[in-house]
Design a protein around this motif. Structure first.
Motif, PDB file in Angstrom:
ATOM      1  N   LEU A  66      -0.775   2.640 -10.037  1.00  0.00           N
ATOM      2  CA  LEU A  66      -0.374   3.470  -8.901  1.00  0.00           C
ATOM      3  C   LEU A  66       0.248   2.605  -7.793  1.00  0.00           C
ATOM      4  N   ASP A  67      -0.499   1.637  -7.303  1.00  0.00           N
ATOM      5  CA  ASP A  67      -0.017   0.798  -6.207  1.00  0.00           C
ATOM      6  C   ASP A  67       0.680  -0.474  -6.690  1.00  0.00           C
ATOM      7  N   GLY A  80      -7.035   5.977  -7.698  1.00  0.00           N
ATOM      8  CA  GLY A  80      -6.341   6.983  -8.496  1.00  0.00           C
ATOM      9  C   GLY A  80      -6.583   6.843  -9.995  1.00  0.00           C
TER      10      GLY A  80
END
Length: 83
Positions: A66-67, A80
């Motif tokens: 996600l990041d 997430g």
């Protein structure tokens, strides 16, 4: 994912068509070979399948998709991610 092949295997007493990694190049325990499995797609209630054991033995690595700011880790999923 590495190279693999589709073949027939005996699974639960019946023949199934499955993907398996090619034996050439697969070095068990070397850290150079791995198999990626989506644990959400595994059938529940299978004998010997306990994802808690996989987590406790650090057989599951969590990826930051996600990041994309943190390194892979074994302890907890990233923001997430699924546990």
């Amino acid at each position: 994912m590495g190279e693999g092949e589709v073949t027939e295997k005996g699974v639960g007493g019946e023949k199934k068509t499955v993907w398996v990694p090619k034996e050439a190049g697969w070095v068990e325990g070397s850290g150079l070979s791995y198999s990626s499995i989506n644990a959400h797609s595994l059938d529940a209630g299978k004998d010997g399948l306990d994802l808690r054991e996989w987590h406790e033995k650090s057989w599951i690595s969590y990826l930051d998709c996600l990041d994309e700011k943190e390194a892979d880790r074994f302890e907890l999923p990233h923001r997430g991610g699924a546990y």
